[in-house]
Design an enzyme around this catalytic site. Structure first.
Site, PDB file in Angstrom:
ATOM      1  N   LYS A   1      10.162  -5.631   8.780  1.00  0.00           N
ATOM      2  CA  LYS A   1       9.394  -6.271   7.716  1.00  0.00           C
ATOM      3  C   LYS A   1      10.296  -7.104   6.803  1.00  0.00           C
ATOM      4  O   LYS A   1       9.791  -7.892   5.998  1.00  0.00           O
ATOM      5  CB  LYS A   1       8.680  -5.222   6.863  1.00  0.00           C
TER       6      LYS A   1
ATOM      7  N   ASP B   1       5.438   4.788   0.762  1.00  0.00           N
ATOM      8  CA  ASP B   1       5.518   3.818   1.864  1.00  0.00           C
ATOM      9  C   ASP B   1       5.913   2.476   1.254  1.00  0.00           C
ATOM     10  O   ASP B   1       5.102   1.809   0.618  1.00  0.00           O
ATOM     11  CB  ASP B   1       4.166   3.738   2.561  1.00  0.00           C
TER      12      ASP B   1
ATOM     13  N   CYS C   1      -4.768  -1.908  10.560  1.00  0.00           N
ATOM     14  CA  CYS C   1      -4.451  -0.474  10.581  1.00  0.00           C
ATOM     15  C   CYS C   1      -4.871   0.192   9.275  1.00  0.00           C
ATOM     16  O   CYS C   1      -4.202   1.098   8.774  1.00  0.00           O
ATOM     17  CB  CYS C   1      -2.968  -0.229  10.856  1.00  0.00           C
TER      18      CYS C   1
ATOM     19  N   GLN D   1       5.965  -2.678   2.864  1.00  0.00           N
ATOM     20  CA  GLN D   1       5.610  -4.014   2.387  1.00  0.00           C
ATOM     21  C   GLN D   1       6.352  -4.379   1.112  1.00  0.00           C
ATOM     22  O   GLN D   1       6.447  -5.561   0.769  1.00  0.00           O
ATOM     23  CB  GLN D   1       4.099  -4.104   2.159  1.00  0.00           C
TER      24      GLN D   1
ATOM     25  N   HIS E   1      -2.158   2.492   5.043  1.00  0.00           N
ATOM     26  CA  HIS E   1      -2.020   2.180   6.469  1.00  0.00           C
ATOM     27  C   HIS E   1      -2.206   3.476   7.251  1.00  0.00           C
ATOM     28  O   HIS E   1      -1.937   4.569   6.751  1.00  0.00           O
ATOM     29  CB  HIS E   1      -0.612   1.603   6.684  1.00  0.00           C
TER      30      HIS E   1
END
Length: 402
Positions: A223, A197, A360, A200, A120
């Protein structure tokens, strides 16, 4: 007990509405999830019962708000299996967390930062900025045609020059689940700091930061059924203690004079100013909700939905799916001769909410020679019937657009 998404749906008031005269089918969960009553109630209770600034007040409301905020930190620490709640830094979200890390690291010319093609923009641009100001070089792990990372190339790029390795756990665009434990071990063996990251991953997988071995893990509340504007940077205490603060202001200090300032201990060293108190409390309520349902049960339910969606969409003419078969959370696809924006706009008229565009991830889209995809992404409250409605809407819209 069998997983019951219908009962779960009743906890999300927004899902009861109609869009254009049709029941809402919300499949844009990779962008943001909806909020259960437990989270809405936690936010409302905070403002109705204990709203006050925290940590420095001596009155009743300040003490109550402080206790609730720090209890939320402990909830997040348990969710991540952190060794110490002080390793949990509240931020505005994953983007904020990654920017924090990139801002406090000092690199030199000749150093390298290694990221992946799947990232991203929030896990690309902060590292580009770090490289620009330090003279370091950005290196990129390529990906295969199935949307998985080239692990041989990854290991080949690692060297003594690699000072930071940053990659996502799950791709927000393609749903690719990266082998984060193995990648972390390889990067650590090369002497690199590792930043993951997990934006998700948090809604779909259990996260155990001690077993993971990374130095930093970033995630966002919105999220995982919590409000927007709240997130977490988890970092190893020894690493955070050795690094400088980021923002200056209240709470991150011990003593201030015009001659010198001494900085506070973790976690407050990285939490300058009044935090998002309500957001942290609601984030904890969201994690409690997830634990109540069971993250493994949620994951298995979503896998079934994604497979059904992939099978259904693959049966339509001209559909191309992106990402590996064992994708998680999100399913990206394109239809020959149909622009993703047109498709998304038309199926919205049928009550189906998906995301269209580059998500993104413009470098990833460029790698595949496309400008974007249509992405359906799933959560605990989605149902098999909604998958059928998605496929029906795409089929009908495609026929209209061709």
């Amino acid at each position: 007990m069998a997983f019951d998404s219908v009962t779960i749906r009743a906890e999300f008031p927004i899902l009861a509405q109609e869009v254009n005269g049709r029941p809402l089918v919300y499949l844009d969960n990779a962008a943001t999830t909806q909020k259960p009553l437990a989270v809405l109630d936690a936010s409302r209770r905070y403002y109705e019962e204990i709203n006050a600034n925290i940590h420095r007040g001596t009155h009743h409301l300040a003490r109550a708000a402080t206790a609730a905020h720090e209890a939320a930190r402990e909830t997040v620490a348990r969710h991540l299996n952190a060794a110490d709640p002080a390793e949990v830094i509240f931020t505005a979200g994953t983007t904020d967390s990654i920017n924090l890390v990139a801002a406090i690291l000092a690199l030199s010319p000749g150093d390298e930062v290694l990221i992946s093609t799947l990232e991203h923009h929030s896990n690309i641009v902060p590292w580009q900025m770090l490289c620009e100001r330090s003279g370091a070089t950005l290196q990129v792990i390529p990906c295969h045609d199935d949307g998985t990372l080239d692990q041989d190339a990854f290991r080949g790029l690692l060297s003594e020059r690699t000072k930071v390795t940053a990659f996502n756990w799950i791709s927000n665009a393609f749903g690719t689940v990266n082998p984060v434990h193995e990648m972390t071990a390889a990067a650590k063996a090369a002497g690199s700091l590792v930043v993951i990251d997990a934006a998700q991953a948090a809604p779909h997988l259990a996260i155990n930061v001690q077993a993971l071995g990374a130095d930093f893990v970033a995630l966002s509340g919105h999220k995982v059924y919590a409000p927007t504007g709240i997130g977490v940077l988890w970092g190893k205490r020894a690493v955070l203690d050795a690094l400088p603060p980021w923002r200056g202001g209240g709470e991150m200090i011990k003593e201030v004079t015009f001659a010198k300032t001494t900085y506070n201990d973790l976690p407050f060293k990285y939490e300058a100013g009044t935090p998002n108190i309500e957001g942290a409390i609601a984030f904890a309520a969201a994690l409690d909700f997830v634990h109540g349902v069971g993250i493994e049960a949620i994951s298995e339910h979503e896998k079934k939905l994604i497979k059904a969606a992939a099978d259904g969409l693959s049966s339509l003419p001209g559909v191309k799916l992106y990402g590996p078969d064992d994708r998680a959370g999100a399913l990206s696809f394109a239809i020959e001769g149909v622009h993703h924006y047109d498709l998304g706009t038309l199926i919205d008229q049928m009550g189906v909410a998906v995301r269209t565009g580059h998500h993104c991830c413009q470098p990833l889209m460029a790698r595949f020679g496309i400008t974007g995809t249509t992405r359906a992404s799933f959560a605990a409250y989605n149902t098999a019937e909604e998958v059928e409605k998605l496929v029906e809407a795409v089929d009908k819209a495609t026929s209209m657009l061709r």
